[in-house]
Design a protein around this motif. Sequence first.
Motif, PDB file in Angstrom:
ATOM      1  N   ARG A  66      24.360  64.601  25.991  1.00  5.35           N
ATOM      2  CA  ARG A  66      25.208  65.319  25.037  1.00  5.35           C
ATOM      3  C   ARG A  66      24.998  66.824  25.148  1.00  5.35           C
ATOM      4  NH1 ARG A  66      27.459  63.019  20.706  1.00  5.35           N
ATOM      5  NH2 ARG A  66      26.624  64.557  19.244  1.00  5.35           N
ATOM      6  N   ALA A  67      23.759  67.232  25.379  1.00  5.24           N
ATOM      7  CA  ALA A  67      23.474  68.665  25.535  1.00  5.24           C
ATOM      8  C   ALA A  67      24.143  69.208  26.788  1.00  5.24           C
ATOM      9  CB  ALA A  67      21.964  68.900  25.598  1.00  5.24           C
ATOM     10  N   GLU A  68      24.050  68.457  27.874  1.00  2.07           N
ATOM     11  CA  GLU A  68      24.667  68.885  29.132  1.00  2.07           C
ATOM     12  C   GLU A  68      26.184  68.969  28.999  1.00  2.07           C
ATOM     13  OE1 GLU A  68      21.330  66.944  32.174  1.00  2.07           O
ATOM     14  OE2 GLU A  68      23.106  65.801  31.593  1.00  2.07           O
ATOM     15  N   PHE A  69      26.762  68.014  28.265  1.00  2.47           N
ATOM     16  CA  PHE A  69      28.217  67.993  28.147  1.00  2.47           C
ATOM     17  C   PHE A  69      28.740  69.216  27.394  1.00  2.47           C
ATOM     18  CE2 PHE A  69      32.383  66.713  26.496  1.00  2.47           C
ATOM     19  CZ  PHE A  69      32.973  66.238  27.660  1.00  2.47           C
ATOM     20  N   GLY A  78      35.286  78.709  28.195  1.00  2.00           N
ATOM     21  CA  GLY A  78      34.959  80.110  27.963  1.00  2.00           C
ATOM     22  C   GLY A  78      34.481  80.368  26.546  1.00  2.00           C
ATOM     23  N   PHE A  79      33.942  79.339  25.886  1.00  2.00           N
ATOM     24  CA  PHE A  79      33.437  79.490  24.525  1.00  2.00           C
ATOM     25  C   PHE A  79      32.100  80.237  24.547  1.00  2.00           C
ATOM     26  CE2 PHE A  79      35.613  75.222  23.392  1.00  2.00           C
ATOM     27  CZ  PHE A  79      36.816  75.869  23.173  1.00  2.00           C
ATOM     28  N   ASN A  80      31.904  81.187  23.652  1.00  3.26           N
ATOM     29  CA  ASN A  80      30.610  81.876  23.576  1.00  3.26           C
ATOM     30  C   ASN A  80      30.199  82.228  22.152  1.00  3.26           C
ATOM     31  OD1 ASN A  80      32.189  84.248  23.028  1.00  3.26           O
ATOM     32  ND2 ASN A  80      32.446  84.516  25.239  1.00  3.26           N
ATOM     33  N   LYS A  81      31.088  82.044  21.190  1.00  4.49           N
ATOM     34  CA  LYS A  81      30.746  82.315  19.787  1.00  4.49           C
ATOM     35  C   LYS A  81      29.735  81.286  19.314  1.00  4.49           C
ATOM     36  CE  LYS A  81      32.806  82.314  15.155  1.00  4.49           C
ATOM     37  NZ  LYS A  81      34.061  82.083  14.386  1.00  4.49           N
ATOM     38  N   THR A  82      28.742  81.707  18.590  1.00  5.06           N
ATOM     39  CA  THR A  82      27.727  80.777  18.097  1.00  5.06           C
ATOM     40  C   THR A  82      27.767  80.664  16.577  1.00  5.06           C
ATOM     41  OG1 THR A  82      26.047  82.526  18.020  1.00  5.06           O
ATOM     42  CG2 THR A  82      26.167  81.206  20.031  1.00  5.06           C
ATOM     43  N   GLY A  83      27.312  79.533  16.082  1.00  5.58           N
ATOM     44  CA  GLY A  83      27.279  79.298  14.640  1.00  5.58           C
ATOM     45  C   GLY A  83      25.913  78.821  14.216  1.00  5.58           C
ATOM     46  N   ASP A  84      25.790  78.482  12.954  1.00  5.23           N
ATOM     47  CA  ASP A  84      24.510  78.014  12.419  1.00  5.23           C
ATOM     48  C   ASP A  84      24.283  76.556  12.806  1.00  5.23           C
ATOM     49  OD1 ASP A  84      24.047  80.466  11.181  1.00  5.23           O
ATOM     50  OD2 ASP A  84      25.168  79.864   9.387  1.00  5.23           O
ATOM     51  N   VAL A  85      23.094  76.260  13.258  1.00  2.00           N
ATOM     52  CA  VAL A  85      22.728  74.899  13.659  1.00  2.00           C
ATOM     53  C   VAL A  85      21.758  74.321  12.636  1.00  2.00           C
ATOM     54  CG1 VAL A  85      21.608  73.478  15.394  1.00  2.00           C
ATOM     55  CG2 VAL A  85      23.027  75.404  16.095  1.00  2.00           C
ATOM     56  N   ASN A  94      14.744  75.382  22.045  1.00  2.00           N
ATOM     57  CA  ASN A  94      15.280  74.434  23.022  1.00  2.00           C
ATOM     58  C   ASN A  94      16.233  75.111  24.000  1.00  2.00           C
ATOM     59  OD1 ASN A  94      15.606  72.095  20.322  1.00  2.00           O
ATOM     60  ND2 ASN A  94      13.949  72.173  21.802  1.00  2.00           N
ATOM     61  N   TRP A  95      16.232  74.676  25.267  1.00  2.00           N
ATOM     62  CA  TRP A  95      17.080  75.282  26.294  1.00  2.00           C
ATOM     63  C   TRP A  95      18.568  75.106  26.010  1.00  2.00           C
ATOM     64  CZ3 TRP A  95      20.343  72.062  29.043  1.00  2.00           C
ATOM     65  CH2 TRP A  95      20.030  70.676  29.034  1.00  2.00           C
ATOM     66  N   PHE A  96      18.906  74.103  25.199  1.00  2.00           N
ATOM     67  CA  PHE A  96      20.308  73.815  24.900  1.00  2.00           C
ATOM     68  C   PHE A  96      20.731  74.367  23.532  1.00  2.00           C
ATOM     69  CE2 PHE A  96      17.516  70.136  24.166  1.00  2.00           C
ATOM     70  CZ  PHE A  96      17.548  70.072  22.771  1.00  2.00           C
ATOM     71  N   TYR A  97      19.852  75.075  22.851  1.00  2.00           N
ATOM     72  CA  TYR A  97      20.139  75.523  21.481  1.00  2.00           C
ATOM     73  C   TYR A  97      21.428  76.336  21.389  1.00  2.00           C
ATOM     74  CZ  TYR A  97      19.660  77.748  16.921  1.00  2.00           C
ATOM     75  OH  TYR A  97      19.895  78.185  15.634  1.00  2.00           O
TER      76      TYR A  97
END
Length: 242
Positions: A66-69, A78-85, A94-97
């Motif tokens: 799931r992280a790889e996907f 081209g998504f790069n916006k981040t939100g609260d996890v 984590n490398w996938f955070y």
Amino acid sequence: MSKKATKKTLSMALAAALAFAPMQAFAASNDIAGHWAEKVITDWQNKGLISGYEDGTFKPNNSVTRAEFVIIMNNAMGFNKTGDVSFTDVQPGNWFYKAVATAVAQGYTKGYADGTFKPNATISRAEAAVMIANAAGLAQDEAGAKFSDDIPSWARGSVGAVVKAGYMSGYPDGTFGAYKSITRAEAVSSLNRVIGGKVDEGTKGEEVVVKEAGTKLEDQTVTGNLVVDEAVSAGDVTVKNS
């Protein structure tokens, strides 16, 4: 955990991160020649959307976590916006955070009811269909999920939507394989169609291989190569209205 086990875990995580990173870290993979997705994988590698492993392989038939996907999805769209996890199993270190944070911000995944994301679990074709439908903004289409096998209710609308859009397809026996793990090749090919990628006709989509005599391919859409395996020998294969 022992130092040896820790090093092994870190090595596996690094390999996964590199394999899905948006960069041309390695040359063209040496294990995709003749593969049905060879052209699209090569195209993605040339564009820097995905890379292979340090040993020169791509492992096209390996399953995807799931992280790889979400990393592949973010790279493709081209998504790069981040939100609260807020997932209990996704931490800042984590490398996938960042990739998960981006997936949340884009609204194409919400994780599980128990508050987890399960980043290291393999992603099923049903889960991939839901993420693709959400990311592409497709309207739900339960009526379009006309397959003979079970498709969970939470995914039927998305499966019908991605099939209608031509992003994913079923198998010649009339099934969709909702619970099967999506492979690296399938993930790249499906997302390539989402972003309007162009590959030569006949290599676009998921390959269908007929291995048994008497197989009937009826009322199906095959978006990749249709291969009749030598195991069919002198038997018959019927293709009708497909």
